[in-house]
Each structure stands twice: as C-alpha cells, then as structure tokens.
Design a protein around this motif. Sequence first.
Motif, mmCIF file in Angstrom:
data_model
loop_
_atom_site.group_PDB
_atom_site.id
_atom_site.type_symbol
_atom_site.label_atom_id
_atom_site.label_comp_id
_atom_site.label_asym_id
_atom_site.label_seq_id
_atom_site.Cartn_x
_atom_site.Cartn_y
_atom_site.Cartn_z
ATOM 1 N N LYS B 5 0.851 -1.187 0.000
ATOM 2 C CA LYS B 5 0.000 0.000 0.000
ATOM 3 C C LYS B 5 0.888 1.239 0.000
ATOM 4 O O LYS B 5 1.822 1.343 0.801
ATOM 5 C CB LYS B 5 -0.881 -0.018 1.252
ATOM 6 C CG LYS B 5 -1.978 1.039 1.244
ATOM 7 C CD LYS B 5 -3.026 0.749 2.295
ATOM 8 C CE LYS B 5 -2.579 1.236 3.655
ATOM 9 N NZ LYS B 5 -3.665 1.390 4.624
ATOM 10 N N GLY B 52 4.158 -3.108 -2.772
ATOM 11 C CA GLY B 52 4.914 -2.468 -1.697
ATOM 12 C C GLY B 52 6.399 -2.374 -1.983
ATOM 13 O O GLY B 52 7.223 -2.376 -1.079
ATOM 14 N N ALA B 54 8.026 0.140 -3.084
ATOM 15 C CA ALA B 54 8.475 1.459 -2.618
ATOM 16 C C ALA B 54 9.277 2.249 -3.648
ATOM 17 O O ALA B 54 9.875 3.261 -3.322
ATOM 18 C CB ALA B 54 9.261 1.358 -1.312
ATOM 19 N N LEU B 55 9.265 1.820 -4.911
ATOM 20 C CA LEU B 55 9.961 2.621 -5.925
ATOM 21 C C LEU B 55 9.332 4.004 -6.064
ATOM 22 O O LEU B 55 10.019 4.991 -6.330
ATOM 23 C CB LEU B 55 9.947 1.897 -7.275
ATOM 24 C CG LEU B 55 10.893 0.699 -7.405
ATOM 25 C CD1 LEU B 55 10.776 0.079 -8.780
ATOM 26 C CD2 LEU B 55 12.331 1.108 -7.138
ATOM 27 N N ALA B 57 7.994 5.801 -3.678
ATOM 28 C CA ALA B 57 8.441 6.634 -2.559
ATOM 29 C C ALA B 57 9.897 7.033 -2.727
ATOM 30 O O ALA B 57 10.294 8.159 -2.400
ATOM 31 C CB ALA B 57 8.250 5.888 -1.247
ATOM 32 N N GLU B 66 4.414 7.221 1.841
ATOM 33 C CA GLU B 66 4.853 6.172 2.761
ATOM 34 C C GLU B 66 4.347 4.848 2.204
ATOM 35 O O GLU B 66 3.269 4.791 1.622
ATOM 36 C CB GLU B 66 4.295 6.401 4.166
ATOM 37 C CG GLU B 66 4.909 7.608 4.846
ATOM 38 C CD GLU B 66 4.688 7.602 6.353
ATOM 39 O OE1 GLU B 66 3.640 7.084 6.798
ATOM 40 O OE2 GLU B 66 5.564 8.115 7.070
ATOM 41 N N VAL B 67 5.149 3.802 2.361
ATOM 42 C CA VAL B 67 4.779 2.516 1.775
ATOM 43 C C VAL B 67 4.707 1.446 2.856
ATOM 44 O O VAL B 67 5.552 1.392 3.759
ATOM 45 C CB VAL B 67 5.789 2.098 0.678
ATOM 46 C CG1 VAL B 67 5.400 0.760 0.058
ATOM 47 C CG2 VAL B 67 5.862 3.164 -0.401
ATOM 48 N N TYR B 68 3.652 0.637 2.747
ATOM 49 C CA TYR B 68 3.447 -0.481 3.675
ATOM 50 C C TYR B 68 3.451 -1.780 2.878
ATOM 51 O O TYR B 68 3.046 -1.802 1.722
ATOM 52 C CB TYR B 68 2.109 -0.332 4.404
ATOM 53 C CG TYR B 68 2.030 0.895 5.259
ATOM 54 C CD1 TYR B 68 2.267 0.821 6.626
ATOM 55 C CD2 TYR B 68 1.739 2.144 4.703
ATOM 56 C CE1 TYR B 68 2.200 1.961 7.426
ATOM 57 C CE2 TYR B 68 1.676 3.282 5.485
ATOM 58 C CZ TYR B 68 1.909 3.189 6.845
ATOM 59 O OH TYR B 68 1.853 4.308 7.630
ATOM 60 N N ARG B 69 3.907 -2.840 3.518
ATOM 61 C CA ARG B 69 3.924 -4.134 2.848
ATOM 62 C C ARG B 69 3.357 -5.184 3.796
ATOM 63 O O ARG B 69 3.613 -5.139 5.003
ATOM 64 C CB ARG B 69 5.359 -4.489 2.453
ATOM 65 C CG ARG B 69 5.466 -5.581 1.406
ATOM 66 C CD ARG B 69 6.915 -5.896 1.096
ATOM 67 N NE ARG B 69 7.631 -4.761 0.537
ATOM 68 C CZ ARG B 69 8.954 -4.609 0.606
ATOM 69 N NH1 ARG B 69 9.698 -5.502 1.229
ATOM 70 N NH2 ARG B 69 9.530 -3.559 0.076
ATOM 71 N N GLU B 70 2.605 -6.100 3.203
ATOM 72 C CA GLU B 70 2.040 -7.177 4.024
ATOM 73 C C GLU B 70 3.113 -8.186 4.357
ATOM 74 O O GLU B 70 3.941 -8.527 3.526
ATOM 75 C CB GLU B 70 0.917 -7.877 3.262
ATOM 76 C CG GLU B 70 -0.410 -7.211 3.458
ATOM 77 C CD GLU B 70 -1.521 -7.977 2.807
ATOM 78 O OE1 GLU B 70 -1.265 -9.079 2.288
ATOM 79 O OE2 GLU B 70 -2.644 -7.467 2.807
ATOM 80 N N LYS B 71 3.077 -8.641 5.583
ATOM 81 C CA LYS B 71 4.038 -9.639 6.026
ATOM 82 C C LYS B 71 3.265 -10.773 6.677
ATOM 83 O O LYS B 71 2.449 -10.542 7.559
ATOM 84 C CB LYS B 71 4.980 -9.003 7.055
ATOM 85 C CG LYS B 71 6.310 -9.706 7.199
ATOM 86 C CD LYS B 71 7.255 -8.861 8.046
ATOM 87 C CE LYS B 71 7.309 -9.378 9.465
ATOM 88 N NZ LYS B 71 8.204 -8.605 10.324
ATOM 89 N N ALA B 72 3.492 -11.983 6.204
ATOM 90 C CA ALA B 72 2.832 -13.126 6.823
ATOM 91 C C ALA B 72 3.351 -13.284 8.242
ATOM 92 O O ALA B 72 4.557 -13.381 8.459
ATOM 93 C CB ALA B 72 3.100 -14.384 6.003
ATOM 94 N N ALA B 73 2.442 -13.280 9.219
ATOM 95 C CA ALA B 73 2.862 -13.313 10.623
ATOM 96 C C ALA B 73 3.343 -14.693 11.038
ATOM 97 O O ALA B 73 4.279 -14.840 11.817
ATOM 98 C CB ALA B 73 1.721 -12.870 11.529
ATOM 99 N N SER B 74 2.713 -15.737 10.483
ATOM 100 C CA SER B 74 3.137 -17.088 10.862
ATOM 101 C C SER B 74 4.199 -17.591 9.885
ATOM 102 O O SER B 74 4.371 -17.066 8.804
ATOM 103 C CB SER B 74 1.944 -18.023 10.887
ATOM 104 O OG SER B 74 1.252 -17.926 9.667
ATOM 105 N N SER B 76 4.896 -19.348 7.406
ATOM 106 C CA SER B 76 4.699 -20.008 6.109
ATOM 107 C C SER B 76 5.716 -19.460 5.099
ATOM 108 O O SER B 76 6.796 -19.039 5.474
ATOM 109 C CB SER B 76 3.267 -19.795 5.629
ATOM 110 O OG SER B 76 2.993 -18.416 5.545
#
Lengths: 251, 82
Positions: B5, B52, B54-55, B57, B66-74, B76
């Motif tokens: 995002k 995400g 970030a190019l 930004a 500002e850039v956000y990226r999803e990160k798998a919490a568990s 996998s």
Amino acid sequence: MPETQTLTKVFARPRSLTDKRFTYCPGCHHGLITRILGSAIDKLGIQEKTVIVAPVGCAVFAYEWFRCDGVQAAHGRAAAVATGIKRARPDLTVVSYQGDGDLAAIGTAETIHAANRGEAITVIFVNNQIYGMTGGQMAPTTLDGQRATSCPEGRDPATMGHPLRVAELIATLAAPLYVTRQSLHDAKHIAQATQAVEKALRYQVEKRGYSLVEIVANCPTGWKMPPQKANEHIAGTVTKVFPLGDLVDRG
Amino acid sequence: MPKGKAVVDAERCKGCGLCVTACPFGVLELSATYNSSGYPVAAMAHPEKCTGCALCAQTCPDVAIEVYREKAASGSAAGGST
C-alpha cells in the motif's frame, strides 16, 4: 493455520528531516537529494552530530528541512564555513550542500582550496546546469547550446566556454578521499546515489577526509520541461557531458 | 488481497507524476483531486496491483509517500519479503 497478515511500514520519511514542506518546484531533484541525505544521516545515526551548511540558491532553506544544526553561508562560501566548523569541532559531521551557481561560479576558489587542503568535510554538489532560484540563467555547468535566460540563443562555447566538470577538476587533486558523480533520473541511479552519499558521510565519520558527491539533477522549471522529460534529458544528453561514476576512492 | 500500500500525503504532493512513471505495475495515477496548493494529487488507481516495492516513494522528490507491505505473521512461505 491462521492467515494473519500485518502491514509493515517499509518506507517512511527520514527521522532527520523536519515536517516542513520543501519549497522546491514540482519534480525537482533537490527534494530527492534532501531525502537521500536525510536517509544517510539516519542510517549512520549521526543526526545529533551533523551540521548542514546551506548555500545561496534554491537550497537556501536547507537548514529548515534537516533536524540537525545548520548554517546558511554567504554565496559560494559554504566550503569555507564548513572548514571553520569542522576545524573547531572535529567530532561533528559537516556537510555542505551547494548548487552549481554557488559551488562552481562564485564559490570556485573556496571549493577548490577546501578540496586541495583535504578538509574533512562532505560536499554535496547539485549540478542542474542552470541558476534555478534567480530565473534560469546560464551556469558554469550549462551544456553547449543549452538555452538559458542569459543565453537565449544557447550557450556559445566560443564566448561562454564549455560546461565546467567539477568532479573531474577536484579529482586531479591529491587530497580528496572520495569524488564521485551520480544521477537521479531513475530508480537504479537513485539507489546508487544513495549509496554514494552514505559512503561520503561514512568516510568523514571514520576516516576524516574530504568527499565530493556531484549529483546531476534536473530543473524542470528552468529547463522548461515536464519532470519525466527532464529525467529522459539527463539519461540521454546530460550524462554524455557529465559521465557518472567514482573518479577517486582512496577510502 | 493487495500485498502493499502506498499512502500519499496529499498536501505534500505536487503532482509531478514521477511516482506514476516509477511504478512498475501502473498502480498510481494523478487523480482528479487537487490539494490546497492547487496540485493534482497522486493516488492508488489500482491498489490491487501494489506489491509495496516502494519505488514510488524512493522517486518522490517531496517525500510525500509512505509505503506499507504485508508480512505473513506465521512461519509459512517467506514470499516477497525484504
């Protein structure tokens, strides 16, 4: 297995920049250079020990944008002011931030002699081939044939000389530790310029030598080009006159 | 699900469009929204394509993104992590 996804911030404004908005024109590389310098200061953790010496020119308010100490030098004298600060307080990281009118015209003497003495400062030299703040006049770095308000027919080398290659000039001296020329016209070159600025600061912190990072920048307003076209002009034309890469690295 | 995002600070954006060109996936466009300075503001026209990276930004001259990226919490697949 629960599919828990979290959003992580991967790019944020550097901590060593203030919240103030830049006064630069849309698309101007000055803002990018400010951000790159801020990121490098963050990365090295030297915000509390850095002094920015601002020039006369579009970057005259540089001290407003860094959460660091700063001085605004008389036109062209940033390297001399930086010399004084560094000699009085060798524990500080002193960065002069100068454009081509400031560094390569009125400040030529201060620039060359600070480099020749090997003052342990970092000079960020923004080469956008024009006087931006005063309305697009010819600079020492203006390309042959390039139009400016003070050479409306284009720069004529017969009477106005050829563009001054500052990095090459400084690279002939014995003292400088690191002399490089970078560009910002695409993401790859932005990444390389970021590494160069970090290296120049790191050399000052660790080895106390003089570094000059010349950055080929755009001036969409002065060049009368949209920002993306200005970037293409750098890639296709400007970098032929001002080749990129490290000229000296004695680190 | 988007993997990233880009959040544009509308008041900092000057509508230069460099982020639009920098994005490899055509996520960003200059919107029809103008900020208080009168600049058209960049926004995510195709948020589903954002990774995400970030190019945008890194290219923005006004540090407006500002850039956000999803990160798998568990634990996998590591996916597109840094």
